[in-house]
Each structure stands twice: as C-alpha cells, then as structure tokens.
Design a protein around this motif. Structure first.
Motif, PDB file in Angstrom:
ATOM      1  N   ASN A   1       0.833  -1.361   0.143  1.00  0.00           N
ATOM      2  CA  ASN A   1       0.068   0.010  -0.055  1.00  0.00           C
ATOM      3  C   ASN A   1       0.799   1.364  -0.133  1.00  0.00           C
ATOM      4  OD1 ASN A   1      -2.545  -1.391   0.118  1.00  0.00           O
ATOM      5  ND2 ASN A   1      -1.951  -1.971   2.221  1.00  0.00           N
ATOM      6  N   ALA A   2       2.230   1.274   0.139  1.00  0.00           N
ATOM      7  CA  ALA A   2       2.981   2.411  -0.126  1.00  0.00           C
ATOM      8  C   ALA A   2       2.752   3.064  -1.523  1.00  0.00           C
ATOM      9  CB  ALA A   2       4.494   2.118   0.212  1.00  0.00           C
TER      10      ALA A   2
ATOM     11  N   GLU B   1       2.260   0.888  -4.980  1.00  0.00           N
ATOM     12  CA  GLU B   1       2.011   1.671  -6.114  1.00  0.00           C
ATOM     13  C   GLU B   1       3.168   2.422  -6.453  1.00  0.00           C
ATOM     14  OE1 GLU B   1      -1.526   4.214  -5.471  1.00  0.00           O
ATOM     15  OE2 GLU B   1      -2.663   2.514  -4.471  1.00  0.00           O
ATOM     16  N   PHE B   2       3.459   2.532  -8.028  1.00  0.00           N
ATOM     17  CA  PHE B   2       4.719   3.368  -8.490  1.00  0.00           C
ATOM     18  C   PHE B   2       4.251   4.505  -9.280  1.00  0.00           C
ATOM     19  CE2 PHE B   2       6.559  -0.750  -6.944  1.00  0.00           C
ATOM     20  CZ  PHE B   2       7.405  -0.366  -6.317  1.00  0.00           C
ATOM     21  N   TYR B   3       4.566   5.580  -8.901  1.00  0.00           N
ATOM     22  CA  TYR B   3       4.050   6.701  -9.932  1.00  0.00           C
ATOM     23  C   TYR B   3       5.493   7.355 -10.416  1.00  0.00           C
ATOM     24  CZ  TYR B   3      -0.190   6.110  -7.659  1.00  0.00           C
ATOM     25  OH  TYR B   3      -1.410   5.759  -7.309  1.00  0.00           O
TER      26      TYR B   3
ATOM     27  N   GLU C   1       3.721  15.289  -0.351  1.00  0.00           N
ATOM     28  CA  GLU C   1       3.056  14.679   0.902  1.00  0.00           C
ATOM     29  C   GLU C   1       2.368  13.450   0.244  1.00  0.00           C
ATOM     30  OE1 GLU C   1       0.890  17.189   2.917  1.00  0.00           O
ATOM     31  OE2 GLU C   1       2.726  18.651   3.101  1.00  0.00           O
ATOM     32  N   GLU C   2       2.131  13.348  -0.863  1.00  0.00           N
ATOM     33  CA  GLU C   2       1.408  12.246  -1.144  1.00  0.00           C
ATOM     34  C   GLU C   2       2.238  10.835  -1.618  1.00  0.00           C
ATOM     35  OE1 GLU C   2      -0.992  13.313  -4.963  1.00  0.00           O
ATOM     36  OE2 GLU C   2      -2.092  14.852  -3.984  1.00  0.00           O
ATOM     37  N   TYR C   3       3.390  11.090  -1.419  1.00  0.00           N
ATOM     38  CA  TYR C   3       4.461   9.837  -1.560  1.00  0.00           C
ATOM     39  C   TYR C   3       5.343   9.397  -0.446  1.00  0.00           C
ATOM     40  CZ  TYR C   3       2.667  11.225  -6.326  1.00  0.00           C
ATOM     41  OH  TYR C   3       2.084  11.804  -7.363  1.00  0.00           O
TER      42      TYR C   3
ATOM     43  N   LYS D   1      15.133  20.003   0.025  1.00  0.00           N
ATOM     44  CA  LYS D   1      14.360  20.414   1.151  1.00  0.00           C
ATOM     45  C   LYS D   1      12.954  19.326   1.075  1.00  0.00           C
ATOM     46  CE  LYS D   1      14.866  25.358   0.965  1.00  0.00           C
ATOM     47  NZ  LYS D   1      15.439  25.855  -0.261  1.00  0.00           N
ATOM     48  N   LYS D   2      12.411  18.938   0.015  1.00  0.00           N
ATOM     49  CA  LYS D   2      11.366  18.134   0.115  1.00  0.00           C
ATOM     50  C   LYS D   2      11.590  17.036   0.656  1.00  0.00           C
ATOM     51  CE  LYS D   2       8.197  20.825  -2.001  1.00  0.00           C
ATOM     52  NZ  LYS D   2       7.032  21.138  -1.118  1.00  0.00           N
TER      53      LYS D   2
END
Ligand code: SAM
Length: 197
Positions: free
Chosen positions: A50-51, A75-77, A114-116, A155-156
């Motif tokens: 679920n990551a 999930e890979f984006y 933040e979505e990853y 930074k991210k």
C-alpha cells in the motif's frame, strides 16, 4: 498484469523490454533508462504493501513499470517533464496493463510530495550540467536550474517523516539530505539505498 508480458521482464533482457518503444527511445536506453536488474533491486528496497513510491523524472516509465511488475502490492508513480516521454510511458503501461503504475506529465516542482512515501532518483538533473549528453534539446537546461532543482528536492526529502526510503542510481552525495542514512548499496555503489532518520 498479463501472462504474455512475462518474457519482457526476464533478468538482463533489456533489449526485449526496450522493443516496447520506438527506435529513438530504444537508442536512449543504455544511457538514460534504468536497466531491468537495477529497477528490480531498487524496488525490492522501496516496496511496501500500500505504499506510494515516486520516480523523480520518470522518462518512458521503465523504472515504474518494472518495479510495478515485481511489486504488485506497491503503487509506483512517475513524474516527467517531457510530454513525448510521458506519452510513451502511458502507452507502455496501458499495453502491459499494470494497475499499480501511474504517470504524471509535469515538472517535479509542481508536485505534492506529501502524497508519496518513498522515492527513486536516477540523477535526473545531470543534463543541466552536461546538456550535450542530454536526451534532446526540448527542455531548457542550465547550471542555475541544476542548483534550483537540487535545492528543491533536498528540502522536500528533508521534510519527509522518519523511515522514508530513497534509492539513488548514479547520484551524488550533495543531492542527499544529511538526515538520510546510507543503508546499503549494490552494483558497485551505483545503486544506493537511503533512509530518513
Ligand atoms: C535519467 S532519466 C531517468 C528516467 C527514469 N527514471 C528511468 O530510470 O528509466 C531522467 C528523466 O528526468 C526527467 N526530468 C529532469 N528534470 C525534471 C523535472 N524538473 N521535472 C520532471 N522531470 C524531470 C528528464 O526529462 C528525464 O526523462
């Protein structure tokens, strides 16, 4: 995923996989796209049920598609700035039919990190330092952009929570926040596995 595509992912069968793409994309593969055995090893470290894993500069999707094939519960984006590469990634994904892989067309600076949960990075900003070795001339390149993207990413990544995983392929140390610890390496240090403390 469909049975007839199993042959594409045989260890060290990059040429067969690259046949998914037109010739000009195939010719770029040895320099610009992650080889299958590297993608398999990198994704082994990044995958978790679920990551959501992000490939920062996903090209024609070779990393995400290979990683998604080997790790169906993750999930890979990928985000990619060049539209033609993004479209080739979409087409390859649709042909192979991997429900756990997705692509976004855009610049990584527009993305909500933040979505990853975890990240893969194949030295995507290098063409700003050596444009003559780049993919094409379709995007602006400069040393200023290299610094801007590098600082942005530092930074991210630094803002992510403890336990965030990062894999770099041919990366340099100045692209890794000091809050990340080297956990492992493979392929003679070309592939490095990091984790946020
Ligand atoms: C070395 S290729 C790696 C492709 C893919 N990750 C793989 O391993 O097969 C780096 C890619 O990053 C993309 N890229 C570079 N800077 C970017 C940015 N600021 N935003 C989105 N994509 C970027 C480039 O267009 C290129 O396709």
């Amino acid at each position: 995923m469909q049975e007839q595509f199993l042959d594409l992912f045989r260890f060290d069968e990059d040429l067969a996989f690259d046949d998914l793409y037109p010739r000009y994309i195939k010719n770029l593969s040895p320099t610009h796209w992650t080889p299958l055995n590297i993608a398999e090893k990198a994704s082994e470290f990044l995958a978790e049920p679920n990551a959501r894993v992000l490939d920062i500069g996903s090209g024609v999707g070779k990393f995400c598609i290979t990683a998604g094939f080997y790790n169906p519960q993750t999930e890979f984006y990928g985000i990619e700035q060049r539209q033609d590469l993004f479209l080739h990634a979409e087409l390859a994904k649709t042909n192979i039919n991997l429900p756990n892989v997705g692509f976004i067309h855009g610049n990584l600076t527009e993305l909500n990190f933040e979505e990853y949960d975890h990240f893969y990075f194949f030295n995507s900003f290098y063409e700003n330092l050596k444009p003559e070795n780049g993919i094409d001339k379709k995007v602006k390149t400069s040393a200023e952009l290299y610094n801007y993207y590098t600082d942005f990413l530092l930074k991210k990544l630094d803002q992510k929570p403890s336990g965030t995983k990062l894999v770099t392929y041919h990366g340099s140390k100045n692209q890794i926040p000091s809050s990340y610890q080297l956990i492992d390496n493979s392929f003679h240090w070309a592939l490095k596995m990091w984790m946020r403390e």
